[in-house]
Design a protein around this motif. Structure first.
Motif, mmCIF file in Angstrom:
data_model
loop_
_atom_site.group_PDB
_atom_site.id
_atom_site.type_symbol
_atom_site.label_atom_id
_atom_site.label_comp_id
_atom_site.label_asym_id
_atom_site.label_seq_id
_atom_site.Cartn_x
_atom_site.Cartn_y
_atom_site.Cartn_z
ATOM 1 N N ALA A 54 -1.476 -0.933 19.415
ATOM 2 C CA ALA A 54 -0.877 -1.953 19.029
ATOM 3 C C ALA A 54 0.358 -0.303 17.712
ATOM 4 O O ALA A 54 1.180 -0.309 17.825
ATOM 5 C CB ALA A 54 -0.487 -2.919 18.521
ATOM 6 N N LYS A 55 -0.673 -0.353 16.908
ATOM 7 C CA LYS A 55 -0.573 -0.146 15.607
ATOM 8 C C LYS A 55 -0.665 1.726 15.568
ATOM 9 O O LYS A 55 0.088 2.516 15.052
ATOM 10 C CB LYS A 55 -1.711 -0.357 14.871
ATOM 11 C CG LYS A 55 -1.441 -1.653 14.004
ATOM 12 C CD LYS A 55 -2.713 -1.563 13.150
ATOM 13 C CE LYS A 55 -2.656 -0.469 12.135
ATOM 14 N NZ LYS A 55 -1.463 -0.933 10.586
ATOM 15 N N GLY A 56 -1.540 2.124 16.933
ATOM 16 C CA GLY A 56 -1.347 3.781 17.445
ATOM 17 C C GLY A 56 -2.485 3.893 16.480
ATOM 18 O O GLY A 56 -2.363 5.336 15.498
ATOM 19 N N PRO B 19 3.971 2.864 5.922
ATOM 20 C CA PRO B 19 4.067 1.821 4.392
ATOM 21 C C PRO B 19 3.895 0.450 4.959
ATOM 22 O O PRO B 19 4.729 -0.235 6.266
ATOM 23 C CB PRO B 19 5.505 1.484 3.819
ATOM 24 C CG PRO B 19 6.950 2.409 4.171
ATOM 25 C CD PRO B 19 5.955 2.759 5.718
ATOM 26 N N SER B 20 2.685 -0.535 4.717
ATOM 27 C CA SER B 20 2.593 -2.323 5.202
ATOM 28 C C SER B 20 3.856 -2.802 5.111
ATOM 29 O O SER B 20 4.218 -2.828 4.484
ATOM 30 C CB SER B 20 1.136 -2.264 3.929
ATOM 31 O OG SER B 20 0.186 -1.499 4.452
ATOM 32 N N PRO B 21 3.909 -3.925 6.319
ATOM 33 C CA PRO B 21 4.983 -4.804 5.936
ATOM 34 C C PRO B 21 4.402 -6.130 5.067
ATOM 35 O O PRO B 21 3.314 -6.453 4.908
ATOM 36 C CB PRO B 21 4.661 -5.361 7.529
ATOM 37 C CG PRO B 21 3.766 -4.948 8.290
ATOM 38 C CD PRO B 21 2.421 -4.079 7.177
ATOM 39 N N LYS C 22 -2.895 9.236 7.195
ATOM 40 C CA LYS C 22 -2.452 9.484 6.667
ATOM 41 C C LYS C 22 -1.612 7.869 6.201
ATOM 42 O O LYS C 22 -1.825 7.409 6.865
ATOM 43 C CB LYS C 22 -0.914 10.074 7.096
ATOM 44 C CG LYS C 22 0.596 10.301 6.870
ATOM 45 C CD LYS C 22 1.316 11.199 7.743
ATOM 46 C CE LYS C 22 2.453 10.942 8.077
ATOM 47 N NZ LYS C 22 3.907 10.856 7.569
ATOM 48 N N HIS C 23 -0.919 7.869 4.969
ATOM 49 C CA HIS C 23 -0.892 6.223 4.554
ATOM 50 C C HIS C 23 0.594 6.031 3.833
ATOM 51 O O HIS C 23 0.807 7.366 3.310
ATOM 52 C CB HIS C 23 -2.043 6.146 4.020
ATOM 53 C CG HIS C 23 -3.413 4.936 4.337
ATOM 54 N ND1 HIS C 23 -3.922 6.011 5.311
ATOM 55 C CD2 HIS C 23 -3.350 3.908 4.692
ATOM 56 C CE1 HIS C 23 -5.292 4.596 5.252
ATOM 57 N NE2 HIS C 23 -4.195 4.117 5.442
ATOM 58 N N TYR C 24 0.970 5.161 4.858
ATOM 59 C CA TYR C 24 2.199 4.566 3.524
ATOM 60 C C TYR C 24 3.200 4.929 3.428
ATOM 61 O O TYR C 24 4.369 5.266 2.528
ATOM 62 C CB TYR C 24 2.159 4.146 2.249
ATOM 63 C CG TYR C 24 0.290 3.482 1.985
ATOM 64 C CD1 TYR C 24 -0.088 2.503 2.283
ATOM 65 C CD2 TYR C 24 -0.669 4.318 1.301
ATOM 66 C CE1 TYR C 24 -1.592 1.630 2.605
ATOM 67 C CE2 TYR C 24 -2.271 3.540 1.162
ATOM 68 C CZ TYR C 24 -2.471 2.773 1.486
ATOM 69 O OH TYR C 24 -3.515 2.100 1.341
ATOM 70 N N PRO D 283 -5.978 -5.252 10.899
ATOM 71 C CA PRO D 283 -5.298 -4.213 9.461
ATOM 72 C C PRO D 283 -4.108 -4.307 9.331
ATOM 73 O O PRO D 283 -3.491 -5.871 10.663
ATOM 74 C CB PRO D 283 -5.508 -2.891 10.524
ATOM 75 C CG PRO D 283 -5.105 -4.069 12.038
ATOM 76 C CD PRO D 283 -6.294 -5.282 11.752
ATOM 77 N N SER D 284 -3.482 -4.014 8.122
ATOM 78 C CA SER D 284 -1.816 -4.235 8.290
ATOM 79 C C SER D 284 -1.874 -4.387 9.571
ATOM 80 O O SER D 284 -1.605 -3.125 10.151
ATOM 81 C CB SER D 284 -1.344 -3.088 6.975
ATOM 82 O OG SER D 284 -1.574 -1.638 7.948
ATOM 83 N N ALA D 285 -0.015 -5.003 9.226
ATOM 84 C CA ALA D 285 1.332 -5.095 10.828
ATOM 85 C C ALA D 285 2.355 -3.708 10.440
ATOM 86 O O ALA D 285 3.096 -4.062 10.914
ATOM 87 C CB ALA D 285 1.663 -6.075 10.446
ATOM 88 N N ASN D 286 1.706 -2.363 10.070
ATOM 89 C CA ASN D 286 2.533 -1.708 10.228
ATOM 90 C C ASN D 286 2.396 -0.378 11.733
ATOM 91 O O ASN D 286 0.921 -0.804 12.145
ATOM 92 C CB ASN D 286 2.470 -0.534 9.726
ATOM 93 C CG ASN D 286 1.431 -0.531 8.748
ATOM 94 O OD1 ASN D 286 0.550 -1.586 7.746
ATOM 95 N ND2 ASN D 286 0.587 0.734 9.107
ATOM 96 N N ARG D 287 2.808 0.184 11.955
ATOM 97 C CA ARG D 287 2.539 1.713 12.738
ATOM 98 C C ARG D 287 1.348 2.331 11.652
ATOM 99 O O ARG D 287 1.467 2.940 11.099
ATOM 100 C CB ARG D 287 3.371 2.070 13.392
ATOM 101 C CG ARG D 287 4.372 1.787 14.779
ATOM 102 C CD ARG D 287 3.064 2.007 15.566
ATOM 103 N NE ARG D 287 3.394 3.217 16.532
ATOM 104 C CZ ARG D 287 2.654 2.800 17.611
ATOM 105 N NH1 ARG D 287 2.486 2.087 18.064
ATOM 106 N NH2 ARG D 287 2.787 4.844 17.679
HETATM 107 MG MG MG Z 1 -3.210 -0.273 6.439
#
Ligand code: MG
Ligand code: TXA
Length: 322
Positions: A51-53, A146-148, A223-225, A138-142
């Motif tokens: 779901a997150k890739g 950025p985290s939701p 890579k993040h955020y 985990p945080s619910a972002n792709r």
């Molecule tokens: Mg995260």
């Protein structure tokens, strides 16, 4: 089709059932929204990565309702764990400890350590208590985004890959939990976050900081955020860079402490630059909103790296890397 539910008794019961059935549930925590699955179910864990890739080498945090449940997922519980858990759980602290035999290697990305957290958000607590299982979240972002901090941000990223979204409004802290490894004598901060270094050191004394590419925190390498816009971080006033970028005709947002008194349609401020908590709360939703508003460049003036300001600056620097 996925559903967005109110986190009332009925909504939480449905979400707990979905988790026990191996399906995905997005839920609010005091830091950011998480996308949860039964941590003991390998098929459900695979759904999270899909779901997150999310790269398979980035381990997950297991969420539980209390310290006793956390302890059962470890194979050692050092004195520092006891002290930090007593002081800061439930709350925005994740502890990395030796993995217990019940924890699937899929959750830890093959590591012999496991990340554990007892969240303090009322909805997260009710959900964990009702489901009665450890929830990997985990945080619910792709992956990479950025985290939701609002349910709509999670819906935008994950869509129908998730069965139930629990809408708990805006999250309180806005940045993720602080991750502390307790795998040798000296605690190591692997990720700055909602709990400040100062608060941690008051309980266990001096702590090390893991390097960004620390092998013990694989996730910090990725890579993040990053929003779609280019993020630029400037120490001090950024007017010169903003003017230079605008000269190319591109829409440029200028983000700075409110004490700078910036005006105009492209100026934004989460609050005074010495109010790290206000910046943390607003940061990720601001980056997402600026994307929607079509900005190609976002110039941010740095804030002091004390308290939660350290986590804010860590996120901004990573958002600026590409
Ligand atoms: Mg995260
Ligand atoms: O606030 C939070 O922590 C949120 C909410 C939903 O609880 N969750 C979150 O999860 O931020 P995630 O997956 O986005 O970040 C987990 C971080 C990653 O940097 C990962 O590498 C690290 O924790 N981590 C997980 N297990 C680890 C382990 N065994 N050793 C070292 N680092 C680990």
């Amino acid at each position: 089709m996925s559903e967005v539910l109110k986190p009332d008794r009925k909504g939480i019961a449905a979400a707990a059932r979905a988790l026990r059935d191996g399906r995905l549930v997005v839920f609010p925590t005091e830091t950011v929204y998480g996308v949860g699955a039964n941590a003991l179910d390998e098929v459900a864990l695979k759904r999270i990565f899909a779901a997150k890739g999310r790269p398979a080498d980035n381990p997950l945090i297991l969420h539980v309702s209390d310290t006793a449940a956390a302890r059962k997922l470890t194979s050692a519980w050092p004195e520092h764990a006891e002290r930090l858990a007593r002081a800061f759980w439930p709350g925005p602290l994740t502890l990395v400890l030796p993995r217990g035999p019940d924890v699937p290697l899929l959750a830890t990305a093959g590591l012999e350590s496991v990340a554990l957290r007892v969240p303090s958000h009322g909805v997260a607590r009710m959900l964990l208590a009702t489901a009665g299982i450890p929830v990997a979240a985990p945080s619910a972002n792709r992956s990479g985004r950025p985290s939701p901090t609002r349910v709509m941000d999670a819906v935008a990223d994950l869509g129908d890959a998730v069965d139930i979204y629990l809408d708990g409004g805006q999250t309180d802290l806005g940045v993720e939990s602080t991750v502390v490894a307790l795998l040798d004598a000296e605690p190591t901060i692997l990720r700055q976050g909602g709990l400040s270094r100062e608060a941690i050191e008051a309980v266990v004394g001096p702590v090390r900081t893991g390097a960004h590419d620390d092998a013990r925190s694989p996730g910090t390498r990725h890579k993040h955020y990053a929003p779609r816009a280019h993020v630029h971080v400037v120490n001090g006033p950024a007017d010169v860079l903003v003017a230079k970028l605008r000269a190319t005709g591109a829409p440029v947002a200028h983000v700075a402490g409110s004490e700078r008194g910036l005006t105009g349609p492209d100026a934004r401020s989460p609050g005074p630059s010495d109010d790290g908590a206000a910046w943390a709360r607003a940061l990720f939703s601001l980056l997402r909103d600026l994307d929607h508003q079509g900005y190609q460049d976002v110039v941010v003036e740095a804030i002091p790296e004390t308290g939660i300001g350290a986590a804010v600056m860590d996120r901004l620097r990573r958002a600026a890397e590409r």
